[in-house]
Design a protein around this motif. Structure first.
Motif, short mmCIF file in Angstrom:
data_model
loop_
_atom_site.label_atom_id
_atom_site.label_comp_id
_atom_site.label_asym_id
_atom_site.label_seq_id
_atom_site.Cartn_x
_atom_site.Cartn_y
_atom_site.Cartn_z
N ARG A 173 0.99 69.60 31.18
CA ARG A 173 2.54 70.06 31.21
C ARG A 173 3.10 69.15 30.15
N ARG A 174 2.56 67.53 30.59
CA ARG A 174 3.15 66.85 29.45
C ARG A 174 3.09 67.07 28.00
N ARG A 175 1.81 67.85 27.81
CA ARG A 175 1.44 68.25 26.41
C ARG A 175 2.08 69.52 26.03
N GLY A 176 2.89 69.95 26.72
CA GLY A 176 3.66 70.91 26.25
C GLY A 176 3.04 72.36 26.66
N ALA A 177 1.97 72.46 27.30
CA ALA A 177 1.45 73.80 27.68
C ALA A 177 1.72 74.57 28.95
N LEU A 178 1.91 73.64 29.83
CA LEU A 178 2.39 74.43 31.08
C LEU A 178 3.77 74.12 31.45
N THR A 179 4.43 75.03 31.99
CA THR A 179 5.85 74.74 32.41
C THR A 179 5.84 73.96 33.85
N SER A 180 5.02 74.22 34.63
CA SER A 180 4.92 73.71 35.83
C SER A 180 3.45 73.22 35.99
N ALA A 181 3.28 72.06 36.72
CA ALA A 181 2.11 71.55 37.22
C ALA A 181 1.52 71.78 38.50
N ALA A 182 2.18 72.86 38.94
CA ALA A 182 2.13 73.39 40.31
C ALA A 182 0.78 73.95 40.68
N THR A 183 0.05 73.50 41.76
CA THR A 183 -1.41 74.14 42.27
C THR A 183 -0.97 75.00 43.50
N ARG A 184 -1.99 75.68 43.83
CA ARG A 184 -1.62 76.69 45.20
C ARG A 184 -2.35 75.71 46.22
N ALA A 185 -1.60 75.63 47.39
CA ALA A 185 -2.04 75.22 48.68
C ALA A 185 -3.53 75.78 48.89
N PRO A 186 -4.31 75.04 49.57
CA PRO A 186 -4.25 73.68 49.98
C PRO A 186 -4.41 72.38 49.05
N ALA A 187 -4.35 72.83 47.80
CA ALA A 187 -4.69 71.82 46.63
C ALA A 187 -3.75 70.57 46.96
N GLY A 188 -4.18 69.39 46.56
CA GLY A 188 -3.57 68.12 46.60
C GLY A 188 -2.13 68.05 45.59
N ALA A 189 -1.31 67.14 45.89
CA ALA A 189 -0.38 66.96 44.83
C ALA A 189 -0.13 65.58 44.53
N LEU A 190 0.37 65.08 43.35
CA LEU A 190 0.50 63.94 42.93
C LEU A 190 1.44 62.93 43.82
N ASP A 191 1.06 62.05 44.26
CA ASP A 191 2.14 60.95 44.65
C ASP A 191 2.82 59.97 43.71
N ALA A 192 3.45 58.96 43.96
CA ALA A 192 4.32 58.00 42.97
C ALA A 192 3.09 57.28 42.38
N PRO A 193 2.31 56.43 43.29
CA PRO A 193 1.30 55.61 42.60
C PRO A 193 0.51 56.44 41.65
N THR A 194 -0.08 57.74 42.08
CA THR A 194 -1.07 58.26 41.19
C THR A 194 -0.35 58.74 39.66
N ARG A 195 0.84 58.71 39.71
CA ARG A 195 1.79 59.09 38.52
C ARG A 195 1.64 57.65 37.77
N GLN A 196 1.98 56.81 38.46
CA GLN A 196 2.18 55.26 37.52
C GLN A 196 0.82 55.12 37.08
N SER A 197 -0.26 55.53 38.00
CA SER A 197 -1.62 55.20 37.45
C SER A 197 -1.96 55.95 36.00
N LEU A 198 -1.47 57.17 36.28
CA LEU A 198 -1.89 58.04 34.97
C LEU A 198 -0.92 57.61 33.81
N ASP A 199 0.30 57.42 33.98
CA ASP A 199 1.07 56.62 32.78
C ASP A 199 0.07 55.58 32.17
#
Length: 304
Positions: free
Chosen positions: A261-287
């Motif tokens: 998504r950040r690279r401009g390829a995806l409009t949304s980073a959504a996954t289908r349930a029951p896939a996991g979603a990112l929390d704030a600490p994971t986003r900070q670690s990714l940054d």
């Protein structure tokens, strides 16, 4: 048909977790084919194939084949618990323009080696397409030993390409090639690319994984195939922290989609349930890991 180099396993983009986002899928294919890969793999495990219905499977393959437009080979996942369903998936993949199908052993209680070999034999007899044997025990529920994979290659000529995801993959790569003897076997590492260099040292032919920076994998392979092994190692060691972070059980697909998504390829980073979603600490670690990898000397060509 020979396979080598880098095959990117495609994500399946969704609009807020609902319908397939065809436009985003097209952009992902454009990004990946422009990264120097040899091909793509659709309907893989990390493409959330288990959460797609029959109509959606067809939409994905049709879109991918049309968008690749001959610029690389298209492998399509066709795993199924029953031989008949596997054959049907494979025939549809061929009709839609696939270059090969990727198939895991069927899931069943007390599966044995003879049943596995017969599964691939039946598929090869029914469908004239190369078969990529996917060795990923967490999904298939069956661990294929090196000797079994070598036997499949000997007895089923169409199934002489392996997507190996049963660690330790470098060690198993060497054992498969040793057991195969004079039978030519092509082995692709998966698992996010985290063992790619060691797999190449052991005789692997490339990588087949969904890492969100396929150009990194392509650069590693380009150096390796040119005999520039130190240069390949330099790129690998600088990038492996990002590969490791992205390949996390449970949330790895969410991380990968967020990067795309950040690279401009995806409009949304959504996954289908029951896939996991990112929390704030994971986003900070990714940054943090993205900033570190892209700031490394010699890695300035990586863009987010």
């Amino acid at each position: 048909m020979g396979f080598e180099g880098v095959f990117s396993v495609l994500p399946t983009p969704f609009r807020g977790g609902a319908d397939i986002d065809v436009d985003s899928l097209k952009r992902v294919v454009q990004l990946i084919t422009g990264a120097g890969v040899n091909g793509v793999t659709a309907l893989g495990v990390t493409g959330e194939v288990s959460r797609l219905n029959e109509r959606e499977r067809k939409v994905v393959v049709e879109t991918v084949v049309a968008e690749v437009a001959g610029r690389g080979k298209v492998i399509v996942g066709a795993s199924a618990d029953g031989v008949r369903t596997c054959i049907e998936y494979s025939r549809e993949a061929k009709a839609l323009g696939a270059s090969a199908v990727m198939v895991s052993p069927p899931r069943m209680l007390k599966l044995n080696t003879e049943s596995v070999v017969n599964h691939y034999k039946a598929l090869a007899e029914a469908v004239d397409l190369p078969i990529v044997v996917q060795d990923y025990p967490p999904i298939s529920g069956f661990a294929m030993e090196a000797g079994l994979l070598a036997r499949i290659a000997r007895e089923v000529p169409a199934a002489r390409t392996i997507k190996l995801e049963d660690p330790p993959t470098p060690f198993k790569t060497a054992r498969i090639l040793e057991a195969a003897g004079e039978t030519k076997v092509q082995i692709f590492g998966g698992l996010g690319g985290v063992f790619l260099l060691e797999e190449l040292i052991s005789g692997a032919t490339g990588a087949m994984t969904g890492f969100a920076f396929p150009e990194i994998l392509a650069r590693i392979m380009k150096h390796w195939n040119a005999g520039e092994h130190d240069a390949a190692a330099d790129v690998f060691y600088r990038a492996v922290p990002l590969m490791r972070f992205e390949f996390q059980e449970g949330i790895g697909m969410a991380i990968r989609k967020e990067v795309l998504r950040r690279r401009g390829a995806l409009t949304s980073a959504a996954t289908r349930a029951p896939a996991g979603a990112l929390d704030a600490p994971t986003r900070q670690s990714l940054d943090r890991v993205l900033a570190w990898v892209t700031s490394q000397k010699g890695m300035e060509w990586i863009s987010v």
